[in-house]
Design a protein around this motif. Structure first.
Motif, mmCIF file in Angstrom:
data_model
loop_
_atom_site.group_PDB
_atom_site.id
_atom_site.type_symbol
_atom_site.label_atom_id
_atom_site.label_comp_id
_atom_site.label_asym_id
_atom_site.label_seq_id
_atom_site.Cartn_x
_atom_site.Cartn_y
_atom_site.Cartn_z
ATOM 1 N N UNK A 230 60.495 19.586 38.549
ATOM 2 C CA UNK A 230 61.893 19.248 38.333
ATOM 3 C C UNK A 230 62.153 17.760 38.576
ATOM 4 N N UNK A 231 63.419 17.375 38.547
ATOM 5 C CA UNK A 231 63.771 15.952 38.427
ATOM 6 C C UNK A 231 63.611 15.153 39.712
ATOM 7 N N UNK A 232 63.453 15.795 40.836
ATOM 8 C CA UNK A 232 63.253 15.044 42.079
ATOM 9 C C UNK A 232 62.644 15.943 43.143
ATOM 10 N N UNK A 241 66.487 21.310 42.452
ATOM 11 C CA UNK A 241 66.192 22.745 42.512
ATOM 12 C C UNK A 241 67.381 23.558 42.005
ATOM 13 N N UNK A 242 68.573 23.202 42.462
ATOM 14 C CA UNK A 242 69.769 23.935 42.047
ATOM 15 C C UNK A 242 69.982 23.827 40.540
ATOM 16 N N UNK A 273 66.863 24.738 53.882
ATOM 17 C CA UNK A 273 67.955 24.589 52.924
ATOM 18 C C UNK A 273 67.505 25.023 51.524
ATOM 19 N N UNK A 274 66.288 24.645 51.153
ATOM 20 C CA UNK A 274 65.749 25.093 49.872
ATOM 21 C C UNK A 274 65.624 26.612 49.845
ATOM 22 N N UNK A 281 70.185 32.740 45.170
ATOM 23 C CA UNK A 281 69.969 32.968 43.744
ATOM 24 C C UNK A 281 69.278 34.304 43.491
ATOM 25 N N UNK A 282 68.308 34.637 44.319
ATOM 26 C CA UNK A 282 67.616 35.923 44.179
ATOM 27 C C UNK A 282 68.576 37.088 44.407
#
Length: 532
Positions: A230-232, A241-242, A273-274, A281-282
């Motif tokens: 992903x982007x970072x 991640x979000x 936090x991740x 989400x799950x």
């Protein structure tokens, strides 16, 4: 029966407690499992060959969910880097850049862009142009015999974008987007298991979310999964991640987060936090898995740290900008003061950057050395024509441990095999999990860890007959000694093979026997299981 392993301690991949059994193999499959055979006094299976493996654990073969062996499997029939670890299946086509689908123009650009990962490919006859033809080439490699271990493939979104619209930093036109949809669909129809992205690599990073969402809709139609770098992984890691969770939820697509680390000083101690984000989400119904390697250092190319704008137009355009003092100074400011998107929004700390490999032989003395400043990095990039590979020592052990405990975690080496001093994860990821994190430190139980490395990735890949020790399943098997299994690979000696893994079978044939690599190449391309 062809073979019986007698008195094995079976760790079957389900996560359930291990049990003692005789395991019989016939025609490349697990034909019979007789539990507690000796104690029960029952009829024990017989075979042309019987091996007493008392004291050894027998598990499904390990699945490397993030591998960079796209050319290595074709150039090297031995491939002990993975076979000796107990890896029986690798997932290729990672980070949005690989060699299919491609036309001649795209292929030339891709070869230059990922020379640091795989070499320039001049020693491999890259005669395919489609995903299907690449998978066929794996099946018929090495004189038609096959490859060392099995391999699955992800359609690389950056390569697809390059194929459809070149190396331009702009939104796709509707015509270009339709071409990308077509290329992704064709790759999936031909056997790819999903799509990857490299969103800190060009040209994949130029794609806006709306474009990625449309491609993920195609992936979802075929029952595949999206695997983004992903982007970072730095300053914007949690937002990145979000973004991937939101994007795939909108597309209705399964998500597998590649090398799901939390690196750099800004993320120290932030793994919870991740994991909280993923748990939410799950619970809301998202289909998510992730992979990690059990090390703190990362590995990429030196050119990958540079800002995305500097890459526009492709490798030759980047080299021209590096030669230009004004453009090079702008690159330096982005790297050292602002924090480039290629370095995850974090100003680069040069002493954390270690040279792992170079392409130009006169630069070989740089391998193993840390960089001091931008002028040195600039000179290396120019003299090595972007082929320099690096380690970045920016990880945190507490984050590594927290993430590997999560219930959707799987193992992925991210192993770059090219270069004089590669990351030890290429040769050591799976025994490192079993030796250090299971036996020595108890971060995971043996049964939990094996499930992370076998059945869980097999479920993500939708494999109907791999990932478990179960009758009728393919005999991709590993026998290891839980008391001695260990990674031999270190940062100082990264190509050292592991210990404590005497036997590895791929499709019922030994690739490692009594600790020695055999001359067999029984691996095959594993193609996407069609949606019911």
């Amino acid at each position: 029966m062809d073979l019986v392993f007698r008195d094995a301690e079976v760790v079957d991949g389900t996560g359930a407690p291990s049990y003692r059994a005789d395991v019989a193999i016939a025609d490349g499959r697990i034909a019979s499992i007789v539990k507690e055979a000796a104690a029960a006094g029952c009829q024990r299976p017989t075979a042309r060959r019987i091996i007493d493996v008392e004291g050894l654990a027998l598990s499904p073969g390990f699945i490397d969910m993030h591998a960079h062996s796209d050319l290595a499997l074709l150039r090297d029939p031995d491939h002990s880097a993975k076979a000796a670890q107990g890896v029986t299946l690798e997932v290729l086509g990672q980070d949005g850049l690989s060699y299919a689908p491609a036309d001649d123009r795209t292929l030339d650009a891709v070869r230059k862009a990922i020379t640091g990962w795989n070499g320039d490919g001049s020693d491999v006859d890259i005669d395919w142009r489609t995903v299907g033809a690449y998978l066929d080439r794996l099946d018929t490699a090495h004189g038609g015999r096959g490859i060392a271990v099995n391999a699955a493939y992800l359609v690389p979104q950056g390569t697809v974008r390059m194929h459809a619209m070149g190396w331009e930093d702009r939104p796709a036109t509707e015509r270009e987007l339709n071409r990308m949809r077509q290329l992704v669909a064709e790759g999936l129809e031909q056997g790819a298991v999903g799509m990857s992205s490299g969103l800190t690599y060009t040209p994949g990073m130029y794609a806006p979310d709306a474009e990625l969402t449309e491609l993920c809709r195609v992936v979802a139609e075929y029952g595949g999964y999206y695997c983004p770098h992903h982007r970072s992984y730095g300053a914007g890691a949690l937002r990145a991640y979000e973004e991937m969770v939101r994007l795939t939820r909108e597309a209705g697509c399964a998500l597998h987060l590649a090398h799901a680390t939390m690196n750099f000083d800004v993320n120290e101690g932030r793994a919870p936090e991740l994991l909280s984000l993923l748990d939410e989400a799950l619970a809301a119904g998202s289909d998510i898995t992730l992979d990690t390697y059990p090390y703190t250092a990362g590995c990429t190319t030196l050119a990958a740290l540079l800002p995305g704008w500097a890459h526009e137009g492709g490798p030759e355009s980047l080299l021209a900008r590096l030669r230009d003092d004004t453009a090079a100074e702008r690159i330096r400011r982005d790297l050292e003061e602002t924090g480039s998107d290629g370095c995850h929004g974090v100003p680069v700390d040069w002493p954390t950057v270690e040279i792992a490999g170079v392409t130009a032989p006169p630069l070989s003395s740089w391998v193993g050395r840390r960089l001091a400043d931008w002028p040195t990095a600039r000179r290396l990039l120019l003299e090595d024509r972007l082929g320099t590979t690096i380690l970045q020592h920016v990880g945190h052990e507490e984050n590594v441990r927290a993430i590997m405990r999560h219930r959707v975690h799987t193992g992925g080496s991210d192993g770059i095999l090219h270069g004089a001093k590669p990351h030890p994860r290429a040769y050591g990821t799976f025994p490192e999990y079993l030796g250090r994190y299971v036996r020595d430190e108890g971060v995971l139980t043996l049964e939990e860890c094996v499930a992370h490395l076998t059945s869980r990735p097999a479920a993500r890949l939708r494999l109907p007959d791999r990932g478990l020790v179960k009758e009728g399943y393919a005999a991709d098997l590993v026998l290891f000694d839980p008391a001695t299994v260990a990674s031999g690979a270190t940062y100082a000696a990264p190509r050292t093979l592991p210990t404590g893994i005497p036997h590895v079978l791929v499709n019922g044939r030994f690739v490692i026997e009594d600790g020695t690599r055999t001359d067999t190449v029984p691996g095959r391309a594993i193609r996407r299981t069609p949606v019911d």
